[in-house]
Design a protein around this motif. Structure first.
Motif, PDB file in Angstrom:
ATOM      1  N   VAL A 237       0.583  -1.314   0.181  1.00  6.55           N
ATOM      2  CA  VAL A 237       0.318  -0.438   0.072  1.00  6.55           C
ATOM      3  C   VAL A 237       1.005   1.331   0.030  1.00  6.55           C
ATOM      4  O   VAL A 237       1.557   1.329   0.423  1.00  6.55           O
ATOM      5  N   THR A 238       1.020   2.335  -1.242  1.00  8.05           N
ATOM      6  CA  THR A 238       0.862   3.519  -0.838  1.00  8.05           C
ATOM      7  C   THR A 238       0.567   4.386  -0.605  1.00  8.05           C
ATOM      8  O   THR A 238      -0.363   4.124   0.524  1.00  8.05           O
ATOM      9  N   VAL A 239       1.034   5.647   0.206  1.00  5.50           N
ATOM     10  CA  VAL A 239       0.809   6.821   1.256  1.00  5.50           C
ATOM     11  C   VAL A 239      -1.062   7.532  -0.175  1.00  5.50           C
ATOM     12  O   VAL A 239      -1.728   7.734   0.481  1.00  5.50           O
ATOM     13  N   GLY A 240      -0.452   7.281  -1.398  1.00  7.89           N
ATOM     14  CA  GLY A 240      -1.328   7.303  -2.173  1.00  7.89           C
ATOM     15  C   GLY A 240      -2.807   7.056  -1.695  1.00  7.89           C
ATOM     16  O   GLY A 240      -3.951   7.596  -1.911  1.00  7.89           O
ATOM     17  N   ASP A 241      -2.002   5.897  -1.898  1.00 10.24           N
ATOM     18  CA  ASP A 241      -3.552   4.674  -2.016  1.00 10.24           C
ATOM     19  C   ASP A 241      -4.459   4.789   0.020  1.00 10.24           C
ATOM     20  O   ASP A 241      -5.841   5.077  -0.179  1.00 10.24           O
ATOM     21  N   LEU A 242      -3.365   5.100   0.774  1.00  9.95           N
ATOM     22  CA  LEU A 242      -4.331   5.441   2.122  1.00  9.95           C
ATOM     23  C   LEU A 242      -5.140   7.161   1.767  1.00  9.95           C
ATOM     24  O   LEU A 242      -6.308   6.228   2.251  1.00  9.95           O
ATOM     25  N   ALA A 243      -4.189   7.316   0.957  1.00  6.42           N
ATOM     26  CA  ALA A 243      -5.071   9.558   1.312  1.00  6.42           C
ATOM     27  C   ALA A 243      -6.399   8.975   0.429  1.00  6.42           C
ATOM     28  O   ALA A 243      -7.749   9.201   0.663  1.00  6.42           O
ATOM     29  N   HIS A 244      -6.310   8.139  -0.526  1.00  6.07           N
ATOM     30  CA  HIS A 244      -7.219   7.916  -1.263  1.00  6.07           C
ATOM     31  C   HIS A 244      -8.774   7.104  -0.811  1.00  6.07           C
ATOM     32  O   HIS A 244     -10.100   7.371  -0.212  1.00  6.07           O
ATOM     33  N   HIS A 263       5.313  10.427  13.000  1.00  9.79           N
ATOM     34  CA  HIS A 263       5.882  10.348  11.918  1.00  9.79           C
ATOM     35  C   HIS A 263       4.815  10.661  11.083  1.00  9.79           C
ATOM     36  O   HIS A 263       3.654  10.359  11.616  1.00  9.79           O
ATOM     37  N   GLY A 264       5.474   9.690  10.037  1.00  5.88           N
ATOM     38  CA  GLY A 264       4.334  10.312   9.271  1.00  5.88           C
ATOM     39  C   GLY A 264       3.834   8.890   7.994  1.00  5.88           C
ATOM     40  O   GLY A 264       4.569   7.873   8.899  1.00  5.88           O
ATOM     41  N   PRO A 265       3.044   8.986   7.373  1.00  7.63           N
ATOM     42  CA  PRO A 265       1.990   7.772   6.904  1.00  7.63           C
ATOM     43  C   PRO A 265       3.263   6.389   6.332  1.00  7.63           C
ATOM     44  O   PRO A 265       2.611   5.620   6.883  1.00  7.63           O
ATOM     45  N   LEU A 266       4.086   7.032   5.696  1.00 10.09           N
ATOM     46  CA  LEU A 266       4.862   5.805   5.129  1.00 10.09           C
ATOM     47  C   LEU A 266       5.862   5.040   6.800  1.00 10.09           C
ATOM     48  O   LEU A 266       5.986   4.134   6.392  1.00 10.09           O
TER      49      LEU A 266
END
Length: 319
Positions: A237-244, A263-266
């Protein structure tokens, strides 16, 4: 004149207090055999009479020192509470203002201060953490960072020494703090002798003990993100996937996750992958290549690198 003064608050984590007493007593016993001075120490409290600890235990304590002693290191064992709300309630106690004044006076006199677990929040309440790099219990790191934006909270490390302030991680990380303080003041020989006598290992990192689900601390967003990453493994899963998935922009997601966890999502994604990889390595006979595939890493070298960075371990050491 004391080398160490252990400041005990009512309700303190009994094991943390006992570690202080046992390790200092052991050091005092072993020191003559090594030809080094024996540590001088005392236990003090702001309350009169026996101090009641957690689990219905109690001990005798001297009153807080009337005059600051710049030679001594003051040690504050864990407070016996483990979530931000309980910490806030404990710091609102009637005994706390007097302790805070004593801590400030000791620091102003040039004395050293050391705290572990939730007691690091006591140093924050005394205004002693600004512009310092500190640690605390890993699941409380984000809460401490919110309370004191002017400090840098690094929850990956077990013990951090920054000037006159030394901080340590979760409750039994107090043993690592005590070994560090003994090593700092009396040298590695005495600290090593205490560690051997009590069968203590020196641990430098908290990272191996982190559980992603506990990082949520009641935060619905972090719980949802963690569950989403776990459910989709071995897909990476990518950060973009989580945001979507959460219906927000990557920038908004990053801001909210950083506010909640420090910490950030990554970092959150990597923590979930790491937790799964560690479980597979510890409890199965899968090869490193197979484990890497099951946690979303096509390259086992990248997994090995993550294990080294976050756990300071190789796959073989986790078997």
């Amino acid at each position: 004149m004391q080398d160490f003064t252990v400041i005990v608050l009512p309700g303190a984590f009994a094991s943390s207090v006992a570690l202080s007493v046992d390790m200092l007593s052991t050091a005092a016993t072993l020191a003559p055999r090594l030809g080094v001075p024996a540590p001088r120490w005392q236990i003090c409290s702001a309350t009169r009479g026996p101090v009641r600890l957690g689990e219905h235990l109690q001990l005798r304590a001297h009153p807080l020192p009337r005059a600051p002693d710049g030679n001594a290191c003051w040690i504050v064992p864990g407070l016996g509470v483990d979530d931000p709300q309980a910490i806030a309630a404990r710091l609102a106690g009637a005994d706390v203002p007097r302790v805070l004044r004593a801590l400030r006076a000791h620091a102003a006199a040039g004395g050293r201060l050391a705290a572990s677990c939730a007691s690091v929040f006591l140093l924050q309440a005394a205004g002693l953490l600004a512009q310092r790099r500190v640690t605390t219990t890993w699941w409380l790191a984000a809460a401490l960072q919110r309370l004191e934006p002017a400090c840098q909270v690094d929850a990956d490390h077990m013990v951090i020494d920054d000037g006159p302030v030394t901080t340590a991680g979760a409750a039994l990380g107090h043993s690592d703090l005590m070994l560090h303080l003994l090593r700092q003041r009396f040298g590695p020989a005495l600290a090593g002798a205490v560690a051997r006598a009590l069968l203590l290992d020196r641990r430098q990192l908290q990272s191996p003990f982190m559980v992603p689900a506990m990082m949520a601390q009641g935060n619905a967003l972090i719980a949802a993100l963690t569950a989403h990453v776990e459910a989709h493994l071995p897909t990476a899963v990518t950060v973009g996937d989580l945001a979507h998935h959460m219906g927000m922009s990557p920038r908004t997601l990053s801001r909210q996750v950083t506010r909640a966890t420090g910490h950030g999502p990554l970092h959150l994604i990597r923590s979930v992958q790491l937790n799964r990889a560690r479980a597979l390595l510890e409890n199965s006979r899968y090869s490193v290549e197979a484990v890497a595939e099951q946690v979303g890493y096509g390259d086992p070298t990248a997994l090995r690198r993550l294990l080294r960075q976050r756990l300071n371990a190789t796959p073989r050491q986790l078997r």
